[in-house]
Scaffold this motif. Structure first.
Motif, PDB file in Angstrom:
ATOM      1  N   THR A   1       8.383  12.294  -2.911  1.00 38.70           N
ATOM      2  CA  THR A   1       7.795  11.609  -1.750  1.00 38.70           C
ATOM      3  C   THR A   1       6.588  10.752  -2.109  1.00 38.70           C
ATOM      4  N   GLY A   2       6.003  11.019  -3.295  1.00 36.36           N
ATOM      5  CA  GLY A   2       4.795  10.291  -3.694  1.00 36.36           C
ATOM      6  C   GLY A   2       4.991   9.390  -4.887  1.00 36.36           C
ATOM      7  N   PHE A   3       5.226   9.979  -6.046  1.00 36.22           N
ATOM      8  CA  PHE A   3       5.298   9.185  -7.278  1.00 36.22           C
ATOM      9  C   PHE A   3       6.491   8.237  -7.304  1.00 36.22           C
ATOM     10  N   TYR A   4       7.705   8.765  -7.092  1.00 35.47           N
ATOM     11  CA  TYR A   4       8.882   7.902  -7.220  1.00 35.47           C
ATOM     12  C   TYR A   4       8.918   6.774  -6.186  1.00 35.47           C
TER      13      TYR A   4
ATOM     14  N   ALA B   1      -0.384  16.579 -10.191  1.00 28.88           N
ATOM     15  CA  ALA B   1       0.426  15.948 -11.238  1.00 28.88           C
ATOM     16  C   ALA B   1       0.991  14.610 -10.777  1.00 28.88           C
ATOM     17  N   ALA B   2       1.506  14.571  -9.554  1.00 23.65           N
ATOM     18  CA  ALA B   2       2.075  13.333  -9.034  1.00 23.65           C
ATOM     19  C   ALA B   2       1.002  12.265  -8.839  1.00 23.65           C
ATOM     20  N   LYS B   3      -0.163  12.680  -8.343  1.00 26.21           N
ATOM     21  CA  LYS B   3      -1.238  11.714  -8.113  1.00 26.21           C
ATOM     22  C   LYS B   3      -1.758  11.125  -9.426  1.00 26.21           C
ATOM     23  N   GLU B   4      -1.877  11.947 -10.455  1.00 23.60           N
ATOM     24  CA  GLU B   4      -2.332  11.421 -11.745  1.00 23.60           C
ATOM     25  C   GLU B   4      -1.266  10.534 -12.382  1.00 23.60           C
TER      26      GLU B   4
ATOM     27  N   ILE C   1       0.851  -1.187   0.000  1.00 24.71           N
ATOM     28  CA  ILE C   1       0.000   0.000   0.000  1.00 24.71           C
ATOM     29  C   ILE C   1       0.886   1.236   0.000  1.00 24.71           C
ATOM     30  N   ASN C   2       0.854   1.973  -1.108  1.00 27.31           N
ATOM     31  CA  ASN C   2       1.647   3.192  -1.258  1.00 27.31           C
ATOM     32  C   ASN C   2       0.784   4.401  -0.906  1.00 27.31           C
ATOM     33  N   ASN C   3       0.923   4.857   0.328  1.00 21.52           N
ATOM     34  CA  ASN C   3       0.076   5.922   0.850  1.00 21.52           C
ATOM     35  C   ASN C   3       0.840   7.220   1.113  1.00 21.52           C
ATOM     36  N   ALA C   4       2.135   7.134   1.396  1.00 24.69           N
ATOM     37  CA  ALA C   4       2.918   8.306   1.790  1.00 24.69           C
ATOM     38  C   ALA C   4       2.997   9.335   0.662  1.00 24.69           C
ATOM     39  N   HIS C   5       2.919  10.611   1.035  1.00 24.89           N
ATOM     40  CA  HIS C   5       3.022  11.694   0.048  1.00 24.89           C
ATOM     41  C   HIS C   5       3.096  13.023   0.793  1.00 24.89           C
TER      42      HIS C   5
END
Length: 249
Positions: free
Chosen positions: A111-114, A154-157, A86-90
């Protein structure tokens, strides 16, 4: 116990939505591996999780790829497998579009996408063995283009995009990849509410169900569903857990 004996990695697992998911997963029998940068909160959540099922805690900066590889390797050494990621951190900063800088973009993507991308790659061999589940996180900020949130949106999309690609590529391996887009009453939101009561009430009025979600009962239980056999025939989807705020077509 829908997740009895499963091993789940939860990034950002010590606060807000991550805390709620960590508890929801542990209550269903999962070993929860909490990844966070807040040691104090991490220890508290680990104590809660350990009362339900043995867990692990890693206090590491996941913007560093080598730390991600270390977390994955140490999790496998300790528990022998990984079933759920589960990738939740951002983290991000809200500024108008014209004021958005490379620093803002680097923070959000770093912190989010990569980390999401690198955790998925690092966990893939183990998830292939267990026919596991990946749950990533999107946001209405990206789906609706919310003002002042260019770097975050942008990172979330971008996360939604790679989730769809992985769902198509990894389906043959029996790996499900889905996305949750939540609205939740986290401690951070509670703090904001205390100083912006009128704005908070206006926000809630726009939610069809007239409330924010509970991190454990609403978001956490959805994560349990997507992590369990109940969702075996669902992949590549964005699940809106937002009280009806955004209705995908």
């Amino acid at each position: 116990m829908k997740l009895e004996g499963k091993v789940a990695i939860v990034t950002g697992g010590a606060g807000g939505i991550g805390h709620g998911m960590s508890l929801a997963l542990a209550k269903e029998g999962a070993h929860v591996v909490i990844v966070d940068v807040n040691e104090e909160n991490g220890q508290k959540v680990l104590e809660e999780v350990n009362q339900l099922k043995e867990g692990l805690l890693f206090i590491k900066d996941i913007s560093v790829k080598e730390n991600i590889e270390s977390i994955v390797n140490d999790t496998v050494k300790h528990f022998g497998k990984i079933d759920i990621l589960i990738n939740n951190a951002h983290a991000s900063r809200n500024v108008p579009f014209i004021e958005t800088t490379m620093e803002h973009l680097d923070l959000s993507f770093g912190t989010g996408f990569y980390p999401t991308f690198h955790f998925m790659q690092a966990c893939y061999p183990e998830l292939k063995k267990t026919k596991g589940k990946v749950i990533n996180f999107a946001s209405g900020a990206g789906l609706e283009g919310q003002v002042t949130q260019a770097s975050y949106a942008a990172a979330k999309e971008a996360i939604r995009a790679i989730s769809r690609v992985a769902a198509n590529e990894w389906g043959v391996d029996g790996i499900n990849v889905n996305v949750i887009s939540p609205i939740a009453l986290t401690p951070g939101m509670e703090h904001w509410r205390a100083h912006n009561e009128e704005a908070y009430d206006q926000m809630v009025e726009k939610i069809p169900l007239r409330r924010l979600g509970d991190p454990e009962q609403d978001i956490g239980r959805t994560a349990v569903f997507l992590a369990s056999a109940d969702s075996d025939y669902i992949t590549g989807q964005t699940i809106m857990v937002d009280g009806g705020s955004v209705k995908l077509r």
